[in-house]
Scaffold this motif. Structure first.
Motif, short mmCIF file in Angstrom:
data_model
loop_
_atom_site.label_atom_id
_atom_site.label_comp_id
_atom_site.label_asym_id
_atom_site.label_seq_id
_atom_site.Cartn_x
_atom_site.Cartn_y
_atom_site.Cartn_z
N SER A 86 0.85 -1.19 0.00
CA SER A 86 0.00 0.00 0.00
C SER A 86 0.89 1.24 0.00
O SER A 86 1.67 1.43 0.93
CB SER A 86 -0.91 0.00 1.23
N MET A 87 0.78 2.04 -1.06
CA MET A 87 1.65 3.22 -1.19
C MET A 87 0.88 4.39 -1.78
O MET A 87 0.16 4.23 -2.77
CB MET A 87 2.85 2.92 -2.10
N GLY A 88 1.04 5.56 -1.19
CA GLY A 88 0.40 6.74 -1.76
C GLY A 88 0.29 7.87 -0.75
O GLY A 88 0.85 7.83 0.34
N ASN A 89 -0.46 8.88 -1.14
CA ASN A 89 -0.67 10.04 -0.28
C ASN A 89 -2.03 10.67 -0.60
O ASN A 89 -2.85 10.09 -1.31
CB ASN A 89 0.48 11.04 -0.44
N ASN A 90 -2.23 11.86 -0.08
CA ASN A 90 -3.44 12.62 -0.36
C ASN A 90 -3.03 13.98 -0.91
O ASN A 90 -3.36 15.02 -0.34
CB ASN A 90 -4.30 12.76 0.89
N LEU A 91 -2.28 13.95 -2.00
CA LEU A 91 -1.66 15.16 -2.49
C LEU A 91 -1.68 15.20 -4.01
O LEU A 91 -1.36 14.21 -4.66
CB LEU A 91 -0.20 15.24 -1.99
N TYR A 92 -2.04 16.34 -4.54
CA TYR A 92 -1.92 16.55 -5.99
C TYR A 92 -1.08 17.78 -6.23
O TYR A 92 -1.35 18.86 -5.67
CB TYR A 92 -3.29 16.74 -6.65
N ARG A 93 -0.05 17.63 -7.04
CA ARG A 93 0.79 18.77 -7.43
C ARG A 93 0.54 19.10 -8.89
O ARG A 93 0.32 18.22 -9.72
CB ARG A 93 2.28 18.44 -7.21
N LYS A 94 0.59 20.36 -9.20
CA LYS A 94 0.35 20.82 -10.56
C LYS A 94 1.26 20.10 -11.54
O LYS A 94 2.44 19.90 -11.29
CB LYS A 94 0.58 22.33 -10.64
N LYS A 95 0.67 19.65 -12.65
CA LYS A 95 1.39 18.96 -13.72
C LYS A 95 1.93 17.59 -13.27
O LYS A 95 2.83 17.04 -13.89
CB LYS A 95 2.54 19.82 -14.27
N GLN A 96 1.37 17.05 -12.18
CA GLN A 96 1.81 15.74 -11.71
C GLN A 96 1.31 14.65 -12.64
O GLN A 96 0.25 14.74 -13.23
CB GLN A 96 1.25 15.50 -10.31
N LEU A 97 2.10 13.60 -12.77
CA LEU A 97 1.68 12.43 -13.53
C LEU A 97 0.43 11.83 -12.90
O LEU A 97 0.18 11.99 -11.71
CB LEU A 97 2.78 11.38 -13.51
N ASP A 98 -0.33 11.09 -13.70
CA ASP A 98 -1.41 10.29 -13.14
C ASP A 98 -0.81 9.40 -12.06
O ASP A 98 0.31 8.90 -12.18
CB ASP A 98 -2.04 9.44 -14.24
N SER A 99 -1.56 9.21 -10.97
CA SER A 99 -1.03 8.47 -9.82
C SER A 99 -0.65 7.03 -10.17
O SER A 99 0.11 6.39 -9.44
CB SER A 99 -2.04 8.47 -8.68
N TYR A 100 -1.17 6.51 -11.27
CA TYR A 100 -0.77 5.16 -11.72
C TYR A 100 0.73 5.10 -11.94
O TYR A 100 1.40 4.13 -11.57
CB TYR A 100 -1.51 4.81 -13.02
N TRP A 101 1.28 6.16 -12.54
CA TRP A 101 2.72 6.20 -12.82
C TRP A 101 3.51 6.85 -11.69
O TRP A 101 4.67 6.49 -11.45
CB TRP A 101 2.97 6.94 -14.14
N ASP A 102 2.91 7.78 -10.99
CA ASP A 102 3.62 8.45 -9.91
C ASP A 102 3.93 7.49 -8.77
O ASP A 102 5.05 7.43 -8.26
CB ASP A 102 2.79 9.64 -9.41
N TRP A 103 2.94 6.69 -8.37
CA TRP A 103 3.11 5.75 -7.26
C TRP A 103 3.31 4.31 -7.72
O TRP A 103 3.99 3.52 -7.05
CB TRP A 103 1.92 5.85 -6.31
N GLY A 104 2.72 3.94 -8.84
CA GLY A 104 2.85 2.57 -9.32
C GLY A 104 4.29 2.18 -9.61
O GLY A 104 4.68 1.02 -9.41
N VAL A 105 5.07 3.12 -10.06
CA VAL A 105 6.49 2.84 -10.36
C VAL A 105 7.22 2.41 -9.09
O VAL A 105 8.08 1.52 -9.13
CB VAL A 105 7.15 4.08 -11.00
N HIS A 106 6.91 3.04 -7.94
CA HIS A 106 7.50 2.60 -6.67
C HIS A 106 7.14 1.15 -6.38
O HIS A 106 7.98 0.34 -6.00
CB HIS A 106 6.99 3.49 -5.53
N VAL A 107 5.85 0.84 -6.54
CA VAL A 107 5.36 -0.50 -6.23
C VAL A 107 6.06 -1.56 -7.09
O VAL A 107 6.56 -2.57 -6.58
CB VAL A 107 3.83 -0.57 -6.43
N PHE A 108 6.12 -1.31 -8.39
CA PHE A 108 6.69 -2.32 -9.29
C PHE A 108 8.22 -2.36 -9.23
O PHE A 108 8.82 -3.39 -9.56
CB PHE A 108 6.18 -2.11 -10.71
N SER A 109 8.85 -1.27 -8.80
CA SER A 109 10.30 -1.34 -8.59
C SER A 109 10.60 -2.29 -7.44
O SER A 109 11.55 -3.08 -7.49
CB SER A 109 10.88 0.05 -8.31
N ILE A 110 9.80 -2.24 -6.40
CA ILE A 110 9.97 -3.16 -5.26
C ILE A 110 9.73 -4.60 -5.70
O ILE A 110 10.53 -5.50 -5.39
CB ILE A 110 9.01 -2.75 -4.13
N LEU A 111 8.64 -4.84 -6.42
CA LEU A 111 8.34 -6.20 -6.88
C LEU A 111 9.43 -6.74 -7.80
O LEU A 111 9.73 -7.94 -7.78
CB LEU A 111 6.99 -6.23 -7.59
#
Length: 297
Positions: free
Chosen positions: A147-172
């Motif tokens: 379980s990884m994520g936050n409650n934050l949106y920054r201007k011009k941020q990537l869709d959360s699929y790529w912003d947080w998903g990359v962390h998840v799949f790097s670990i896997l």
């Protein structure tokens, strides 16, 4: 000393700046910024510029890229063509073509291309990984929850699929061959157009994986949990064995994960060892595959 440059001086760029200054093997010559820059905490002998394409890079051996991730490909390509080693924040890109192109350019020009998957340099995760990989090698029935994520949106941020998903799949990707993952279920839940979470259930041999990540949690989450019949291991910037604390926190180590990541590329520059981060290729391929399935549903 390695002369280096920094591209980007936003939230994470400032963190990288502090780590560069603390590192005795680095000499920061110039910072490139976009529209404006807060220079009050920057050493006076460091050049500031808003045009990274107009500079004499003759003495620069390494560039740190912490810009808007949508610009990663163009900026990274620019430096690799100049035969300059690159340390770049994730994701390298969200398209297969761009990732392959950057890896090939780096290889052709004999450059290091280092992508900073920060959890992989956390000593607590490294200890956690060793235990889990040993248990997975037994091929007994088990479960992994991330379980990884936050409650934050920054201007011009990537869709959360790529912003947080990359962390998840790097670990896997460090635990097993992610190409062998079998997708059972995938869905997304959005609070609004900018904030949403992704949920996935997957199978790897006798292990069931439950993934949840995104930017629509109540607060920041970082937790990886392995469980089988006899054992429970957790990683969340702390390291647990059967729910007992093994080491207090990442602050108990001399170097932060970011400094360890930086030292890794420095060591290889001194040793003249050229490498490119192939983890980016594996992560991009599997995430694009699952994204396609999600979009088709």
């Amino acid at each position: 000393m390695i002369n280096c440059a920094l591209v980007g001086y936003g939230r994470w760029g400032k963190v990288i700046y502090k780590n560069i200054i603390l590192n005795k093997n680095l000499n920061l010559k110039i910072i490139f910024y976009n529209k404006s820059i807060d220079s009050k905490n920057i050493n006076k002998d460091i050049i500031l510029s808003n045009n990274y394409k107009n500079y004499n890079y003759h003495s620069i051996k390494l560039v740190f890229i912490a810009a808007n991730s949508a610009l990663n490909y163009d900026i990274c390509k620019f430096y690799l063509k100049k035969k300059i080693n690159v340390f770049i924040e994730k994701p390298l890109s969200i398209t297969k073509y761009e990732v392959y192109s950057l890896l090939e350019t780096a290889k052709k020009n004999k450059c290091i291309l280092h992508v900073d998957y920060i959890h992989l340099y956390n000593k607590n995760f490294i200890n956690f990984k060793k235990l889990v990989k040993f248990k997975l090698s037994k091929n007994s029935k088990s479960e992994i929850k991330i379980s990884m994520g936050n409650n934050l949106y920054r201007k011009k941020q990537l869709d959360s699929y790529w912003d947080w998903g990359v962390h998840v799949f790097s670990i896997l990707s460090t635990l097993f061959n992610i190409n062998e993952l079998k997708l059972i279920k995938i869905k997304r839940e959005f609070k609004n157009k900018r904030q949403g979470n992704y949920y996935m259930k997957l199978i790897y041999n006798q292990t069931t994986l439950y993934l949840s990540f995104g930017n629509s949690f109540n607060k920041k989450r970082i937790e990886v949990k392995y469980k089988d019949k006899k054992n429970t291991f957790k990683y969340n910037d702390q390291y647990f064995i059967n729910n007992k604390i093994k080491s207090n926190s990442i602050n108990s180590f001399n170097n932060s994960p970011l400094q360890i990541s930086i030292n890794n590329i420095i060591k290889n520059i001194f040793a003249k060892k050229i490498y490119q981060c192939r983890t980016s290729k594996k992560i991009t391929n599997i995430m694009l595959k699952f994204q396609f399935i999600l979009d088709e549903n």
